[in-house]
Design a protein around this motif. Structure first.
Motif, PDB file in Angstrom:
ATOM      1  N   ALA A  48       7.785   0.692   7.896  1.00  0.00           N
ATOM      2  CA  ALA A  48       6.608   0.567   7.036  1.00  0.00           C
ATOM      3  C   ALA A  48       6.934  -0.166   5.749  1.00  0.00           C
ATOM      4  O   ALA A  48       6.142  -0.995   5.278  1.00  0.00           O
ATOM      5  CB  ALA A  48       6.048   1.961   6.733  1.00  0.00           C
ATOM      6  N   ARG A  49       8.091   0.096   5.175  1.00  0.00           N
ATOM      7  CA  ARG A  49       8.486  -0.602   3.945  1.00  0.00           C
ATOM      8  C   ARG A  49       8.672  -2.097   4.178  1.00  0.00           C
ATOM      9  O   ARG A  49       8.521  -2.893   3.242  1.00  0.00           O
ATOM     10  CB  ARG A  49       9.763   0.011   3.385  1.00  0.00           C
ATOM     11  N   SER A  50       8.998  -2.475   5.411  1.00  0.00           N
ATOM     12  CA  SER A  50       9.182  -3.901   5.704  1.00  0.00           C
ATOM     13  C   SER A  50       7.862  -4.609   5.990  1.00  0.00           C
ATOM     14  O   SER A  50       7.837  -5.817   6.216  1.00  0.00           O
ATOM     15  CB  SER A  50      10.117  -4.065   6.906  1.00  0.00           C
ATOM     16  N   ALA A 195       7.147   7.589   4.433  1.00  0.00           N
ATOM     17  CA  ALA A 195       6.726   6.615   5.439  1.00  0.00           C
ATOM     18  C   ALA A 195       5.210   6.486   5.464  1.00  0.00           C
ATOM     19  O   ALA A 195       4.663   5.375   5.554  1.00  0.00           O
ATOM     20  CB  ALA A 195       7.251   7.019   6.813  1.00  0.00           C
ATOM     21  N   THR A 196       4.508   7.620   5.378  1.00  0.00           N
ATOM     22  CA  THR A 196       3.051   7.599   5.345  1.00  0.00           C
ATOM     23  C   THR A 196       2.544   6.847   4.119  1.00  0.00           C
ATOM     24  O   THR A 196       1.611   6.034   4.199  1.00  0.00           O
ATOM     25  CB  THR A 196       2.504   9.041   5.342  1.00  0.00           C
ATOM     26  N   ARG A 197       3.174   7.104   3.008  1.00  0.00           N
ATOM     27  CA  ARG A 197       2.778   6.418   1.771  1.00  0.00           C
ATOM     28  C   ARG A 197       2.985   4.911   1.878  1.00  0.00           C
ATOM     29  O   ARG A 197       2.226   4.126   1.287  1.00  0.00           O
ATOM     30  CB  ARG A 197       3.581   6.979   0.588  1.00  0.00           C
ATOM     31  N   ALA A 198       3.985   4.500   2.654  1.00  0.00           N
ATOM     32  CA  ALA A 198       4.262   3.074   2.841  1.00  0.00           C
ATOM     33  C   ALA A 198       3.368   2.444   3.903  1.00  0.00           C
ATOM     34  O   ALA A 198       3.437   1.229   4.118  1.00  0.00           O
ATOM     35  CB  ALA A 198       5.729   2.881   3.207  1.00  0.00           C
ATOM     36  N   GLY A 199       2.567   3.260   4.593  1.00  0.00           N
ATOM     37  CA  GLY A 199       1.636   2.712   5.555  1.00  0.00           C
ATOM     38  C   GLY A 199       1.839   3.136   6.986  1.00  0.00           C
ATOM     39  O   GLY A 199       1.053   2.759   7.870  1.00  0.00           O
ATOM     40  N   ALA A 200       2.883   3.917   7.272  1.00  0.00           N
ATOM     41  CA  ALA A 200       3.104   4.390   8.637  1.00  0.00           C
ATOM     42  C   ALA A 200       2.040   5.404   9.027  1.00  0.00           C
ATOM     43  O   ALA A 200       1.531   6.152   8.186  1.00  0.00           O
ATOM     44  CB  ALA A 200       4.491   5.015   8.766  1.00  0.00           C
ATOM     45  N   ARG A 201       1.707   5.430  10.318  1.00  0.00           N
ATOM     46  CA  ARG A 201       0.779   6.432  10.833  1.00  0.00           C
ATOM     47  C   ARG A 201       1.591   7.463  11.615  1.00  0.00           C
ATOM     48  O   ARG A 201       2.286   7.115  12.575  1.00  0.00           O
ATOM     49  CB  ARG A 201      -0.279   5.772  11.700  1.00  0.00           C
TER      50      ARG A 201
END
Length: 424
Positions: A48-50, A195-201
């Motif tokens: 997600a960070r990438s 991870a969720t904050r970075a956009g992961a579901r």
């Protein structure tokens, strides 16, 4: 006392919380991750960070498996001595893995700081303690071999080790300043939260039942829905559930149980592991001991607390506490729990190519926090870039272990016998 009667301390004390619903719709993502432990959550965070789209599917809850039942030692390296790693992997691959995992605590504590994970992170080193004078032979070998690879290890004599631990029952120790302790479930939940904050579901209560290859992508079936993914990481480790379409990880399941006392009185806290190091010993059936932020003594050892030998393991824990720390011998155990370790026959983790753009990583043999974070992070990078050269190990096409159930029973039987007679 059994694990089911008193429960997991880490669940009771975690300051990190995550609530994720089950998968309820079809998705298309760059990376699908199966398993929400250290490896899977670290992979989701890195992806997600990438900027990649990622879906993490966890059959139960984040950290339900070994990651949420871990001792909480963020160690550098593997359980094996460096020379044994070189003998298994060869000079180049062995040195690369030793260096990569030697820096694992830097990665762990760097993520904790960057993502502000509230997990009682304490980087005051670890102590590998000699359980008997003969244990110093093993520690001297580890000291020589580790320092030959640049590890800043310190060998402590009996007097210094006893002062650091607060116990007359240790006969020396190997101090590793690179390492430390964490509240493992909080760390795992923190990875997933970041991870969720970075956009992961992230989806909990989402057991995967089938994996198929369709054209140039993967189709993962879960809760009657389909996730289509360009790349796939299976990070189920010792809690793998049967699913169709992929080679399951091959390992011997080994149980490790832990007991946590009520918080120690201030006088004992001032003398027992006052600097907060995490410890384990050189005994054939290894024991671990550490404190948490509240001052509880947490004592661990091999054995299934919910199995037939649960009472024997509990009796051993009480005797072991009395042997190590007589002044807190009568403190009640308020929590007891156990988890499964995925142990490989050579005690080296595995990365298996389960198909095009698909990896499975497992087999940390009791060293889940550092290696799990490294392997998960590196696997996400490799799968998204298509360049596998940055992995900590060269991936293999398949890995088999023989007689794993029998070996697991053998370890449990041996631990039960040793605990029946030990610490008397």
């Amino acid at each position: 006392m059994t694990a089911s009667q008193h429960g997991n301390l880490w669940r009771a004390s975690s300051k990190e919380a995550l609530s994720a619903g089950p998968l309820d719709r079809a998705l298309s993502v760059d990376l699908a991750v199966i398993g929400g432990g250290f490896s899977g959550s670290a992979a989701a965070l890195q992806a997600a960070r990438s900027g990649a789209s990622v879906a993490l599917l966890e059959a139960r809850t984040i950290g339900h498996g070994g990651s949420g039942r871990n001792v909480g030692l963020a160690n550098a390296g593997l359980w094996l001595k460096p020379d044994e790693i070189l003998a298994e992997l060869g000079e180049d691959a062995g040195r690369a893995l030793i260096a990569r995992l030697g820096a694992a605590p830097d990665l762990v504590y760097g993520i904790i700081e960057r993502e502000e994970i509230s997990c009682e992170a304490t980087r005051n080193g670890t102590l590998h303690c000699a359980h008997a004078p003969s244990g110093m032979d093993d520690l001297r070998a580890r000291f020589r071999q580790g320092n030959a690879h640049g590890a800043p290890l310190q060998l402590l004599d009996a007097a210094e080790a006893q002062e650091r631990v607060g116990s007359a029952s240790v006969h020396g120790a190997l101090f590793d300043p690179r390492a430390g302790t964490v509240q493992p479930l909080a760390y795992c939940r923190g990875l997933a939260r970041a991870a969720t904050r970075a956009g992961a579901r992230i989806f909990e209560d989402s057991p995967v039942t089938n994996i198929t290859r369709a054209g140039d992508s993967w189709r993962v079936t879960c809760n009657g829905q389909t996730v289509q993914a360009g790349a796939l990481l299976m990070a189920t480790n010792a809690y793998h559930a049967p699913l169709a379409g992929a080679q399951p990880p091959a390992y011997t399941p080994v149980h490790f149980g832990q007991f946590a006392t009520a918080p120690m009185p201030a006088s004992a806290r001032a003398r027992i592991l006052a600097r907060g190091e995490g410890c384990w010993d050189t005994a054939l059936v290894m024991s671990s001991f550490r404190t948490d932020q509240a001052g509880r003594m947490i004592l661990g050892g091999m054995g299934n607390l919910d199995g037939p030998g649960g009472g024997i393991h509990a009796g051993w824990a009480r005797r072991k506490l009395r042997q190590l720390f007589p002044e807190i011998a009568d403190l009640p155990f308020e929590h007891a729990w156990c988890g499964r370790i995925a142990m490989t026959s050579d005690h080296i983790p595995k990365i298996v190519e389960i198909g095009p753009n698909a990896l499975s990583c497992f087999g940390y043999s009791g060293r889940g926090i550092g290696p799990g974070t490294v392997f998960g992070t590196a696997s996400a990078e490799a799968l998204l870039s298509g360049d596998l050269s940055g992995l900590p190990l060269v991936p293999v096409k398949g890995h088999d272990e023989s007689l794993t159930a029998l070996k697991g029973s053998y370890y449990e039987f041996g631990a039960t016998l040793m605990h029946a007679a030990g610490a008397r």
